[in-house]
Design a protein around this motif. Structure first.
Motif, mmCIF file in Angstrom:
data_model
loop_
_atom_site.group_PDB
_atom_site.id
_atom_site.type_symbol
_atom_site.label_atom_id
_atom_site.label_comp_id
_atom_site.label_asym_id
_atom_site.label_seq_id
_atom_site.Cartn_x
_atom_site.Cartn_y
_atom_site.Cartn_z
ATOM 1 N N ARG A 253 0.842 -1.177 0.000
ATOM 2 C CA ARG A 253 0.000 0.000 0.000
ATOM 3 C C ARG A 253 0.884 1.236 0.000
ATOM 4 N NH1 ARG A 253 -4.004 0.032 4.819
ATOM 5 N NH2 ARG A 253 -2.060 -0.489 5.893
ATOM 6 N N ARG A 254 0.379 2.299 -0.600
ATOM 7 C CA ARG A 254 1.185 3.519 -0.742
ATOM 8 C C ARG A 254 1.658 4.049 0.609
ATOM 9 N NH1 ARG A 254 -1.094 9.019 -3.680
ATOM 10 N NH2 ARG A 254 0.678 10.377 -3.149
ATOM 11 N N GLU A 255 0.750 4.043 1.611
ATOM 12 C CA GLU A 255 1.103 4.568 2.927
ATOM 13 C C GLU A 255 2.199 3.733 3.582
ATOM 14 O OE1 GLU A 255 -1.874 3.705 1.930
ATOM 15 O OE2 GLU A 255 -2.959 5.608 1.710
ATOM 16 N N THR A 256 2.101 2.404 3.443
ATOM 17 C CA THR A 256 3.110 1.519 4.039
ATOM 18 C C THR A 256 4.465 1.710 3.370
ATOM 19 O OG1 THR A 256 1.392 -0.116 4.523
ATOM 20 C CG2 THR A 256 3.681 -0.877 4.566
ATOM 21 N N LEU A 257 4.439 1.794 2.052
ATOM 22 C CA LEU A 257 5.688 1.970 1.311
ATOM 23 C C LEU A 257 6.372 3.273 1.706
ATOM 24 C CD1 LEU A 257 7.624 1.014 -0.905
ATOM 25 C CD2 LEU A 257 6.174 2.181 -2.573
ATOM 26 N N GLU A 258 5.616 4.346 1.839
ATOM 27 C CA GLU A 258 6.211 5.637 2.205
ATOM 28 C C GLU A 258 6.766 5.584 3.626
ATOM 29 O OE1 GLU A 258 7.838 9.131 2.218
ATOM 30 O OE2 GLU A 258 7.042 8.125 0.441
#
Length: 352
Positions: free
Chosen positions: A45-50
């Motif tokens: 997920r984008r939030e996890t990756l960031e």
């Protein structure tokens, strides 16, 4: 945002190298998630990756790109590391690499180091991050290079070009033997006061080997080898004291061996601007065999290297390893071009 894990996180940020575990702890994820962020970021997920990437930045985390390279699929990319592209010899070598690699449907990714040994690890890691299948390299000092030992230990295919050493797979000419032969030619012409102008020996083991060849020839002739005049490879003017020594008939050599053709061209320009003539006042020889050296007036005497063949042979050896073969080395033939910038020390110009 990554959660603060206390003193341990700040210690890693400023001190020892961080690990996957450190990143996972700071990001509040599992180690598997950190690994996925490195290898399959599209699956997070984008939030996890960031969050993981921010933890990596905070900890100054550097992934083991060498290890990752072993687990990847073929990309048909080959990384090439050369000192610079200002010197045409490296352009000819690159052409040999590209033409040969293209026949096997490989593409080339080029990086340069600017003769800065500190940049070598950085550019190599950059290429590995692009998942190149192998590397063709020219490094500062191959014999004791720590990163080459790491590549070898991790079985990452690599091939040196221009470097000449026994401990790594190399394609080169015998720099020491070639320099010895060239200086011996000067001795046979009657020169006894022969000097050497060298690029930085700390930035190039080729410069060191060519100086050794100069010393070999001088000792064999019973002559004293002078300490080399050494300048940075990027320098475009001779230092004032060096030029003054070359202008002084009491101190200057009757012949000057330059460690590469660019240095020889630099010397010839500086001498001409100082009102001196080559070879009437001093003989000048180079090393590399730049093709346009033959177009000069007078034509440049030098050692000619087969640059394009060096590149194509380096690719051939690397391809052999990529196909499961053992690493190989080759020493290619050089030739001397004794031309118009050389004359006996008693040479005098004809009356004009």
């Amino acid at each position: 945002m990554p959660r603060n894990t206390g003193p341990g996180a700040s210690h890693h940020a400023a001190g020892a190298a961080s690990t996957l575990h450190d990143v996972a702890e700071l990001a509040g994820t599992s180690i598997a998630t950190v690994s996925r962020a490195l290898n399959q970021p599209e699956k997070l997920r984008r939030e996890t990756l960031e969050r993981v990437r921010e933890a990596m930045r905070e900890l100054q985390f550097r992934p083991n790109l060498i290890g990752r390279q072993l687990r990847g699929e073929r990309t048909c990319l080959v990384g090439v590391v050369l000192p610079d592209m200002l010197n045409p010899v490296f352009g000819e070598c690159l052409q040999g690499i590209e033409e040969s690699a293209a026949q096997g449907a490989y593409r080339v990714l080029l990086t340069t180091t600017g003769y800065d040994s500190a940049r070598e690890e950085q550019v190599i890691e950059t290429l590995l991050s692009q998942r190149v299948d192998g590397l063709i390299l020219t490094v500062a000092r191959a014999q004791e290079h720590p990163l080459l030992a790491r590549l070898a230990a991790a079985a990452v295919p690599y091939q040196l070009v221009y470097n000449h050493c026994e401990s790594h797979p190399c394609v080169s000419v015998d720099n020491r033997a070639a320099a010895r032969e060239l200086v011996t030619e000067l001795v046979l012409l009657g020169h006894r006061r022969i000097g050497m102008l060298s690029g930085s020996r700390a930035a190039s083991d080729r410069a060191t080997q060519r100086h050794q060849g100069y010393c070999d020839a001088m000792r064999a002739a019973g002559l004293a080898a002078r300490a080399p005049l050494e300048i940075d490879f990027h320098q475009r003017r001779l230092p004032t004291d060096m030029l003054a020594a070359l202008r002084d008939p009491r101190r200057r050599p009757t012949a000057l061996f330059c460690g590469n053709d660019f240095l020889a061209l630099l010397v010839m320009r500086e001498l001409r601007e100082a009102g001196m003539r080559v070879p009437e006042d001093i003989s000048v020889v180079g090393f590399d065999g730049l093709s346009f050296g033959e177009l000069l007036s007078p034509p440049l005497a030098t050692v000619c290297q087969p640059h394009r063949q060096l590149g194509s042979t380096a690719w051939s050896h690397l391809q052999h390893v990529l196909e499961g073969g053992a690493p190989r080395s080759s020493v290619l033939a050089h030739r001397l071009r004794i031309d118009g910038t050389v004359a006996p020390p008693s040479f005098r110009p004809r009356p004009e």
